[in-house]
Design a protein around this motif. Structure first.
Motif, PDB file in Angstrom:
ATOM      1  N   PRO A   1      39.704  28.413  49.603  1.00 17.91           N
ATOM      2  CA  PRO A   1      40.301  29.622  49.016  1.00 17.91           C
ATOM      3  C   PRO A   1      39.243  30.701  48.811  1.00 17.91           C
ATOM      4  O   PRO A   1      38.044  30.430  48.733  1.00 17.91           O
ATOM      5  N   VAL A   2      39.701  31.932  48.744  1.00 20.96           N
ATOM      6  CA  VAL A   2      38.793  33.064  48.505  1.00 20.96           C
ATOM      7  C   VAL A   2      38.193  32.919  47.110  1.00 20.96           C
ATOM      8  O   VAL A   2      38.930  32.707  46.137  1.00 20.96           O
ATOM      9  N   PRO A   3      36.868  33.005  46.965  1.00 21.37           N
ATOM     10  CA  PRO A   3      36.268  32.893  45.627  1.00 21.37           C
ATOM     11  C   PRO A   3      36.781  33.975  44.692  1.00 21.37           C
ATOM     12  O   PRO A   3      37.164  35.066  45.132  1.00 21.37           O
ATOM     13  N   PRO A   4      36.766  33.698  43.412  1.00 21.91           N
ATOM     14  CA  PRO A   4      37.274  34.717  42.461  1.00 21.91           C
ATOM     15  C   PRO A   4      36.483  36.014  42.505  1.00 21.91           C
ATOM     16  O   PRO A   4      37.057  37.093  42.412  1.00 21.91           O
ATOM     17  N   TRP A   5      35.155  35.920  42.647  1.00 23.14           N
ATOM     18  CA  TRP A   5      34.376  37.162  42.684  1.00 23.14           C
ATOM     19  C   TRP A   5      34.700  37.981  43.925  1.00 23.14           C
ATOM     20  O   TRP A   5      34.747  39.216  43.858  1.00 23.14           O
ATOM     21  N   ALA A   6      34.928  37.306  45.083  1.00 18.21           N
ATOM     22  CA  ALA A   6      35.287  38.034  46.296  1.00 18.21           C
ATOM     23  C   ALA A   6      36.681  38.631  46.176  1.00 18.21           C
ATOM     24  O   ALA A   6      36.926  39.751  46.655  1.00 18.21           O
ATOM     25  N   ARG A   7      37.593  37.891  45.538  1.00 17.40           N
ATOM     26  CA  ARG A   7      38.942  38.433  45.354  1.00 17.40           C
ATOM     27  C   ARG A   7      38.900  39.667  44.454  1.00 17.40           C
ATOM     28  O   ARG A   7      39.598  40.658  44.703  1.00 17.40           O
ATOM     29  N   ARG A   8      38.064  39.600  43.421  1.00 21.87           N
ATOM     30  CA  ARG A   8      37.995  40.739  42.498  1.00 21.87           C
ATOM     31  C   ARG A   8      37.247  41.918  43.127  1.00 21.87           C
ATOM     32  O   ARG A   8      37.661  43.066  42.977  1.00 21.87           O
ATOM     33  N   LEU A   9      36.140  41.642  43.832  1.00 20.34           N
ATOM     34  CA  LEU A   9      35.335  42.730  44.387  1.00 20.34           C
ATOM     35  C   LEU A   9      35.940  43.311  45.656  1.00 20.34           C
ATOM     36  O   LEU A   9      36.046  44.530  45.811  1.00 20.34           O
ATOM     37  N   ILE A  10      36.335  42.435  46.579  1.00 18.53           N
ATOM     38  CA  ILE A  10      36.780  42.909  47.893  1.00 18.53           C
ATOM     39  C   ILE A  10      38.253  43.257  47.897  1.00 18.53           C
ATOM     40  O   ILE A  10      38.653  44.358  48.309  1.00 18.53           O
ATOM     41  N   LEU A  11      39.085  42.317  47.417  1.00 18.27           N
ATOM     42  CA  LEU A  11      40.529  42.532  47.512  1.00 18.27           C
ATOM     43  C   LEU A  11      41.037  43.541  46.502  1.00 18.27           C
ATOM     44  O   LEU A  11      42.147  44.071  46.670  1.00 18.27           O
ATOM     45  N   HIS A  12      40.270  43.791  45.480  1.00 12.97           N
ATOM     46  CA  HIS A  12      40.746  44.736  44.472  1.00 12.97           C
ATOM     47  C   HIS A  12      40.000  46.068  44.555  1.00 12.97           C
ATOM     48  O   HIS A  12      40.591  47.105  44.865  1.00 12.97           O
ATOM     49  N   HIS A  13      38.672  46.053  44.306  1.00  7.00           N
ATOM     50  CA  HIS A  13      37.924  47.310  44.237  1.00  7.00           C
ATOM     51  C   HIS A  13      37.679  47.912  45.624  1.00  7.00           C
ATOM     52  O   HIS A  13      37.962  49.097  45.846  1.00  7.00           O
ATOM     53  N   MET A  14      37.152  47.121  46.547  1.00  7.25           N
ATOM     54  CA  MET A  14      36.840  47.674  47.865  1.00  7.25           C
ATOM     55  C   MET A  14      38.095  48.032  48.650  1.00  7.25           C
ATOM     56  O   MET A  14      38.095  48.995  49.416  1.00  7.25           O
TER      57      MET A  14
ATOM     58  N   ALA B   1      50.869  27.557  50.772  1.00 11.25           N
ATOM     59  CA  ALA B   1      49.521  27.776  50.248  1.00 11.25           C
ATOM     60  C   ALA B   1      48.548  28.111  51.375  1.00 11.25           C
ATOM     61  O   ALA B   1      47.686  29.000  51.237  1.00 11.25           O
ATOM     62  N   ASN B   2      48.655  27.397  52.501  1.00 11.54           N
ATOM     63  CA  ASN B   2      47.788  27.691  53.645  1.00 11.54           C
ATOM     64  C   ASN B   2      48.028  29.095  54.183  1.00 11.54           C
ATOM     65  O   ASN B   2      47.097  29.807  54.567  1.00 11.54           O
ATOM     66  N   GLN B   3      49.298  29.478  54.218  1.00 11.54           N
ATOM     67  CA  GLN B   3      49.630  30.816  54.705  1.00 11.54           C
ATOM     68  C   GLN B   3      49.075  31.886  53.775  1.00 11.54           C
ATOM     69  O   GLN B   3      48.557  32.912  54.225  1.00 11.54           O
ATOM     70  N   ARG B   4      49.184  31.640  52.467  1.00 12.72           N
ATOM     71  CA  ARG B   4      48.639  32.601  51.517  1.00 12.72           C
ATOM     72  C   ARG B   4      47.109  32.667  51.623  1.00 12.72           C
ATOM     73  O   ARG B   4      46.522  33.737  51.565  1.00 12.72           O
ATOM     74  N   ARG B   5      46.460  31.526  51.799  1.00 13.13           N
ATOM     75  CA  ARG B   5      45.000  31.494  51.914  1.00 13.13           C
ATOM     76  C   ARG B   5      44.544  32.212  53.189  1.00 13.13           C
ATOM     77  O   ARG B   5      43.597  32.982  53.176  1.00 13.13           O
ATOM     78  N   THR B   6      45.243  31.958  54.304  1.00 11.46           N
ATOM     79  CA  THR B   6      44.900  32.633  55.556  1.00 11.46           C
ATOM     80  C   THR B   6      45.093  34.137  55.444  1.00 11.46           C
ATOM     81  O   THR B   6      44.280  34.934  55.933  1.00 11.46           O
ATOM     82  N   GLY B   7      46.166  34.550  54.776  1.00 10.02           N
ATOM     83  CA  GLY B   7      46.413  35.982  54.598  1.00 10.02           C
ATOM     84  C   GLY B   7      45.347  36.642  53.746  1.00 10.02           C
ATOM     85  O   GLY B   7      44.953  37.791  53.996  1.00 10.02           O
ATOM     86  N   GLU B   8      44.846  35.953  52.749  1.00 13.54           N
ATOM     87  CA  GLU B   8      43.797  36.529  51.920  1.00 13.54           C
ATOM     88  C   GLU B   8      42.507  36.710  52.718  1.00 13.54           C
ATOM     89  O   GLU B   8      41.825  37.731  52.586  1.00 13.54           O
ATOM     90  N   TRP B   9      42.159  35.719  53.549  1.00 14.08           N
ATOM     91  CA  TRP B   9      40.953  35.864  54.351  1.00 14.08           C
ATOM     92  C   TRP B   9      41.102  36.992  55.379  1.00 14.08           C
ATOM     93  O   TRP B   9      40.141  37.715  55.674  1.00 14.08           O
ATOM     94  N   LYS B  10      42.303  37.170  55.930  1.00 13.05           N
ATOM     95  CA  LYS B  10      42.522  38.284  56.857  1.00 13.05           C
ATOM     96  C   LYS B  10      42.392  39.625  56.150  1.00 13.05           C
ATOM     97  O   LYS B  10      41.862  40.590  56.700  1.00 13.05           O
ATOM     98  N   LYS B  11      42.854  39.653  54.898  1.00 10.57           N
ATOM     99  CA  LYS B  11      42.712  40.890  54.136  1.00 10.57           C
ATOM    100  C   LYS B  11      41.249  41.164  53.821  1.00 10.57           C
ATOM    101  O   LYS B  11      40.781  42.311  53.887  1.00 10.57           O
TER     102      LYS B  11
END
Length: 458
Positions: A330-343, A419-429
């Motif tokens: 899964p995407v680490p929490p710091w990457a989710r917060r930094l990349i998926l949210h702020h960036m 769950a796999n689909q959601r994880r793959t979608g997060e990495w694509k994002k």
């Protein structure tokens, strides 16, 4: 019919010169030439006192710049060289020779100073052309001779193609020292009035300086006259043929981040741009001397190629992130917060296909409804449940346990797939956000490098 003494004088016919009088001038010139060179030797320095130096005046006129070979550091120019001096043994009374004040004779007849170009780079070491000299009655000799010279010139290509060069032309006597010939410049600069404009170089000036140098071989001083040719390159040709294509190709490199990861052309675009810049770099290297100073446009090419290499490496890394399969972490929490949210907000990435927030919510809502529906998902399963509820406990207990196990297995598979689909979608994002972020970063780098090149050129 007139009045006064003038009217009393008869009209006189106009004066006519007989052919014999016209030939007298030629006889005087022949006699003068015979008398002057009867006991004259062109091998000795023409001075009355051998302890005194002979004054020789030099003046150089630049007619044309034929070629500037930067690689071999040779300047080929067309010059008019004027030398004047006083020959004490070639004087005459012009009244005794029919008023002849000057004659023109071959330069080989008289003594000539051995003034040569010190920094000559011609393999044949050619001198001036054998032209006539103008000899006056007071002994002054003026020798005008054209010469095509090849001189060594230290070329500094640090700011190519916005560079300027200082090429020196040093003239001096090869065998006579300063106690025998006193060489001086007639003007403070070279004559540029008859200069033919060059398409590549602009002449800013040609100042002249007189130097007196004592060399290690001899104790006597040797004077010389040095003309410094100040040149500035006309950069229009190189701007349109080398610099602008490089800038336009450089702006294609960041667009590789904008290509979809599934297109399969991201890496090939970076490699193609890198090869194109390599060709331009080779064109510049062929015309530059192999020195330690790298030209300005060469530095720009190297910086751009380094940037494109880095962008291609980042593209490979981002494509690896994009194609993370179902087995990825899964995407680490710091990457989710930094990349998926702020960036993502900074780079204006709102819709990312499978990882878009709205489809995720819809998918999650649908899954929860289906998950809560459980066995009532299909009519067959609903009927089976009705039959199970309608049948006696003793007869349907085994069927009920098997049905629950099958439904639990199906629900678990569906949850893992979701769950796999959601994880793959997060990495694509994450990959798409990183693509957009590095695209703007590299666009800014290309722009700053172009501004720095033009700023250094100015």
């Amino acid at each position: 019919l007139g009045r006064g003494p003038a009217a009393a004088r008869p009209l006189q016919p106009p004066l006519r010169v007989s052919p014999g009088c016209r030939g007298a001038q030629g006889r005087f010139a022949y006699k003068l030439l015979h008398d002057l060179f009867a006991n004259y030797s062109s091998a000795l320095r023409p001075v009355e006192d051998t302890d005194r130096a002979l004054n020789v005046t030099l003046q150089v006129t630049l007619s044309q710049i034929i070629d500037m070979d930067e690689r071999n550091q040779i300047l080929t120019s067309y010059l008019w060289v004027r030398q004047t001096w006083l020959d004490a043994h070639l004087t005459w009374d012009k009244d005794g020779y029919g008023g002849i004040d000057s004659i023109r004779i071959p330069s080989s007849y008289v003594w000539r100073p051995d003034i040569i170009l010190y920094n000559n780079a011609d393999e044949h070491f050619g001198g001036s052309m054998e032209t006539n000299v103008v000899l006056r009655s007071d002994g002054h000799i003026m020798w005008d001779s054209p010469a095509i010279t090849k001189s060594s010139c230290k070329v500094d290509v640090s700011y190519f193609p916005f560079d300027g060069q200082r090429c020196r032309l040093t003239f001096g006597s090869w065998t006579y020292n300063g106690n025998q010939i006193d060489l001086r410049n007639q003007l403070d600069s070279g004559d540029l009035r008859d200069f033919v404009e060059n398409v590549e170089w602009e002449v800013l000036g040609m100042p002249a300086t007189r130097n007196v140098i004592t060399y290690g071989c001899c104790s006597e001083p040797y004077p010389d006259v040095t003309y410094t040719l100040l040149l500035r390159r006309r950069a229009s040709f190189y701007i349109f043929n080398l610099l602008l294509p490089c800038i336009m190709v450089s702006f294609l490199a960041p667009l590789g981040f904008y290509l979809p990861a599934d297109s399969g052309e991201k890496v090939s675009l970076g490699v193609t741009v890198l090869l194109a810049l390599t060709v331009f770099q080779l064109l510049v290297a062929e015309s530059m001397p192999p020195s330690e100073s790298v030209p300005l446009i060469g530095k720009y090419y190297i910086a751009t190629m380094t940037m494109i290499t880095a962008s291609t490496a980042l593209t490979i890394f981002i494509m690896n992130v994009h194609h993370c399969g179902p087995g990825a972490r899964p995407v680490p929490p710091w990457a989710r917060r930094l990349i998926l949210h702020h960036m993502a907000r900074l780079c204006c990435v709102y819709e990312v296909g499978e990882s878009c927030k709205s489809p995720q919510r819809a998918l999650g809502g649908r899954v929860r409804v289906e998950d809560t529906a459980g066995p009532g998902e299909s009519p067959g399963e609903g009927q089976v449940g009705t039959e199970v509820r309608g049948c006696p406990w003793e007869r349907c207990l085994c069927h009920h346990d098997a049905l629950l196990r099958n439904v639990g297995y199906i629900a678990g598979c569906f949850r893992r797939h979701r769950a796999n689909q959601r994880r793959t979608g997060e990495w694509k994002k994450v990959a798409k956000v990183m693509d957009r972020f590095f695209m703007w970063v590299f666009f800014l780098m290309v722009f700053l490098m172009s501004v720095l090149v033009l700023g250094n050129a100015a």
